[in-house]
Design a protein around this motif. Structure first.
Motif, PDB file in Angstrom:
ATOM      1  N   ARG A  37     -52.609  24.835  11.129  1.00  0.00           N
ATOM      2  CA  ARG A  37     -53.565  24.339  12.120  1.00  0.00           C
ATOM      3  C   ARG A  37     -54.965  24.411  11.530  1.00  0.00           C
ATOM      4  N   ASP A  38     -55.812  23.464  11.923  1.00  0.00           N
ATOM      5  CA  ASP A  38     -57.190  23.482  11.452  1.00  0.00           C
ATOM      6  C   ASP A  38     -58.049  24.381  12.344  1.00  0.00           C
ATOM      7  N   GLU A  39     -59.349  24.333  12.165  1.00  0.00           N
ATOM      8  CA  GLU A  39     -60.276  25.171  12.907  1.00  0.00           C
ATOM      9  C   GLU A  39     -60.245  24.894  14.409  1.00  0.00           C
ATOM     10  N   CYS A  40     -59.896  23.674  14.794  1.00  0.00           N
ATOM     11  CA  CYS A  40     -59.850  23.288  16.220  1.00  0.00           C
ATOM     12  C   CYS A  40     -58.467  23.500  16.835  1.00  0.00           C
ATOM     13  N   GLY A  41     -57.499  23.898  16.030  1.00  0.00           N
ATOM     14  CA  GLY A  41     -56.144  24.126  16.528  1.00  0.00           C
ATOM     15  C   GLY A  41     -55.226  22.924  16.384  1.00  0.00           C
ATOM     16  N   ASP A  42     -55.716  21.838  15.785  1.00  0.00           N
ATOM     17  CA  ASP A  42     -54.879  20.662  15.567  1.00  0.00           C
ATOM     18  C   ASP A  42     -53.979  20.876  14.351  1.00  0.00           C
ATOM     19  N   PRO A  43     -52.719  20.461  14.423  1.00  0.00           N
ATOM     20  CA  PRO A  43     -51.835  20.618  13.263  1.00  0.00           C
ATOM     21  C   PRO A  43     -52.229  19.655  12.148  1.00  0.00           C
ATOM     22  N   ARG A  44     -52.104  20.124  10.919  1.00  0.00           N
ATOM     23  CA  ARG A  44     -52.390  19.265   9.760  1.00  0.00           C
ATOM     24  C   ARG A  44     -51.628  19.768   8.554  1.00  0.00           C
ATOM     25  N   ILE A  45     -51.495  18.895   7.567  1.00  0.00           N
ATOM     26  CA  ILE A  45     -50.901  19.250   6.285  1.00  0.00           C
ATOM     27  C   ILE A  45     -52.066  19.470   5.330  1.00  0.00           C
ATOM     28  N   ASN A  46     -52.206  20.688   4.842  1.00  0.00           N
ATOM     29  CA  ASN A  46     -53.337  21.056   3.981  1.00  0.00           C
ATOM     30  C   ASN A  46     -53.013  20.857   2.514  1.00  0.00           C
ATOM     31  N   GLY A  47     -54.000  20.411   1.788  1.00  0.00           N
ATOM     32  CA  GLY A  47     -53.924  20.329   0.345  1.00  0.00           C
ATOM     33  C   GLY A  47     -55.200  20.893  -0.244  1.00  0.00           C
ATOM     34  N   LYS A  48     -55.250  21.043  -1.549  1.00  0.00           N
ATOM     35  CA  LYS A  48     -56.450  21.570  -2.202  1.00  0.00           C
ATOM     36  C   LYS A  48     -57.591  20.563  -2.176  1.00  0.00           C
ATOM     37  N   ARG A  49     -57.249  19.274  -2.159  1.00  0.00           N
ATOM     38  CA  ARG A  49     -58.270  18.230  -2.201  1.00  0.00           C
ATOM     39  C   ARG A  49     -58.165  17.251  -1.034  1.00  0.00           C
ATOM     40  N   GLY A  50     -57.612  17.699   0.081  1.00  0.00           N
ATOM     41  CA  GLY A  50     -57.518  16.823   1.239  1.00  0.00           C
ATOM     42  C   GLY A  50     -56.508  17.325   2.238  1.00  0.00           C
ATOM     43  N   HIS A  51     -56.285  16.525   3.271  1.00  0.00           N
ATOM     44  CA  HIS A  51     -55.339  16.901   4.318  1.00  0.00           C
ATOM     45  C   HIS A  51     -54.848  15.668   5.060  1.00  0.00           C
ATOM     46  N   VAL A  52     -53.804  15.879   5.872  1.00  0.00           N
ATOM     47  CA  VAL A  52     -53.195  14.790   6.636  1.00  0.00           C
ATOM     48  C   VAL A  52     -53.115  15.220   8.099  1.00  0.00           C
ATOM     49  N   TYR A  53     -53.558  14.336   8.991  1.00  0.00           N
ATOM     50  CA  TYR A  53     -53.459  14.547  10.432  1.00  0.00           C
ATOM     51  C   TYR A  53     -52.582  13.466  11.048  1.00  0.00           C
ATOM     52  N   ALA A  54     -51.952  13.772  12.173  1.00  0.00           N
ATOM     53  CA  ALA A  54     -51.263  12.748  12.960  1.00  0.00           C
ATOM     54  C   ALA A  54     -52.287  12.203  13.950  1.00  0.00           C
ATOM     55  N   VAL A  55     -52.445  10.890  13.982  1.00  0.00           N
ATOM     56  CA  VAL A  55     -53.394  10.242  14.901  1.00  0.00           C
ATOM     57  C   VAL A  55     -52.661   9.152  15.665  1.00  0.00           C
ATOM     58  N   SER A  56     -53.352   8.538  16.612  1.00  0.00           N
ATOM     59  CA  SER A  56     -52.714   7.555  17.475  1.00  0.00           C
ATOM     60  C   SER A  56     -52.154   6.356  16.713  1.00  0.00           C
ATOM     61  N   ARG A  57     -52.755   5.995  15.591  1.00  0.00           N
ATOM     62  CA  ARG A  57     -52.298   4.830  14.831  1.00  0.00           C
ATOM     63  C   ARG A  57     -51.387   5.177  13.669  1.00  0.00           C
ATOM     64  N   GLY A  58     -51.015   6.433  13.548  1.00  0.00           N
ATOM     65  CA  GLY A  58     -50.150   6.838  12.442  1.00  0.00           C
ATOM     66  C   GLY A  58     -50.590   8.165  11.879  1.00  0.00           C
ATOM     67  N   PHE A  59     -50.986   8.146  10.599  1.00  0.00           N
ATOM     68  CA  PHE A  59     -51.365   9.367   9.909  1.00  0.00           C
ATOM     69  C   PHE A  59     -52.677   9.149   9.175  1.00  0.00           C
ATOM     70  N   LEU A  60     -53.611  10.072   9.382  1.00  0.00           N
ATOM     71  CA  LEU A  60     -54.909  10.013   8.738  1.00  0.00           C
ATOM     72  C   LEU A  60     -54.862  10.871   7.485  1.00  0.00           C
ATOM     73  N   ILE A  61     -55.081  10.254   6.332  1.00  0.00           N
ATOM     74  CA  ILE A  61     -55.058  10.942   5.049  1.00  0.00           C
ATOM     75  C   ILE A  61     -56.494  11.042   4.562  1.00  0.00           C
ATOM     76  N   SER A  62     -56.997  12.248   4.439  1.00  0.00           N
ATOM     77  CA  SER A  62     -58.367  12.481   4.000  1.00  0.00           C
ATOM     78  C   SER A  62     -58.339  13.034   2.588  1.00  0.00           C
ATOM     79  N   CYS A  63     -59.081  12.405   1.685  1.00  0.00           N
ATOM     80  CA  CYS A  63     -59.050  12.768   0.268  1.00  0.00           C
ATOM     81  C   CYS A  63     -60.460  13.039  -0.229  1.00  0.00           C
ATOM     82  N   VAL A  64     -60.646  14.160  -0.932  1.00  0.00           N
ATOM     83  CA  VAL A  64     -61.934  14.532  -1.515  1.00  0.00           C
ATOM     84  C   VAL A  64     -61.746  14.621  -3.023  1.00  0.00           C
ATOM     85  N   CYS A  65     -62.569  13.905  -3.765  1.00  0.00           N
ATOM     86  CA  CYS A  65     -62.460  13.882  -5.226  1.00  0.00           C
ATOM     87  C   CYS A  65     -63.673  14.544  -5.869  1.00  0.00           C
TER      88      CYS A  65
END
Length: 149
Positions: A37-65
């Motif tokens: 869970r993130d800081e707000c309590g929402d479930p997410r898949i954590n990575g070292k350089r990003g994360h994945v959330y479930a959203v209304s349109r599918g899955f939000l993939i956030s990437c930091v380079c």
């Protein structure tokens, strides 16, 4: 460039978020420790350089380079997902389906998500046999109280 924003738990019930993200995590082959869970309590898949959330349109993939060039390569590699935010060294994508095996490998690589350990049945049998031997050895050894007296 203004791109769309995607609301999360405001319109997506937490139970559905968790179930959808669990299915995505399984398709990714991510380790169970990555599903948090993130800081707000929402479930997410954590990575070292990003994360994945479930959203209304599918899955939000956030990437930091680390650099603009790395972000350019990440966008190219993750082209199977739709870019929703395009920053200098980071951004977000949306996928409306579970990833294929090749896509999962790419997502894990660019987001730094730990892969689940795959153990063959043969190796698992060896590990179990080793545990049984260890249990038998500890049962046959005298306890500390017996050896002291």
């Amino acid at each position: 460039m203004i791109l769309e924003t995607i609301a999360m738990s405001d319109c997506h019930p937490p139970a559905l978020q968790r179930a959808a993200l669990a299915a995505f995590a399984e398709a990714l082959g991510s380790a169970s420790t990555a599903f948090r869970r993130d800081e707000c309590g929402d479930p997410r898949i954590n990575g070292k350089r990003g994360h994945v959330y479930a959203v209304s349109r599918g899955f939000l993939i956030s990437c930091v380079c680390d650099s603009r060039r790395a972000w350019t390569y990440a966008k190219r590699a993750l082209s199977f997902a739709r870019v929703t935010q395009d920053g200098d060294e980071e951004g977000s994508f949306v996928m409306d389906r579970a990833p294929t095996a090749e896509e999962a490998e790419t997502i894990r690589r660019y987001l730094g998500i730990t892969k689940t350990r795959e153990i063959s049945e043969e190796h698992l049998a060896k590990l179990r046999a080793g545990l049984q031997r260890k249990d038998e050895q500890t049962k046959n050894q005298p306890s500390r109280e017996e050896s002291v007296s």
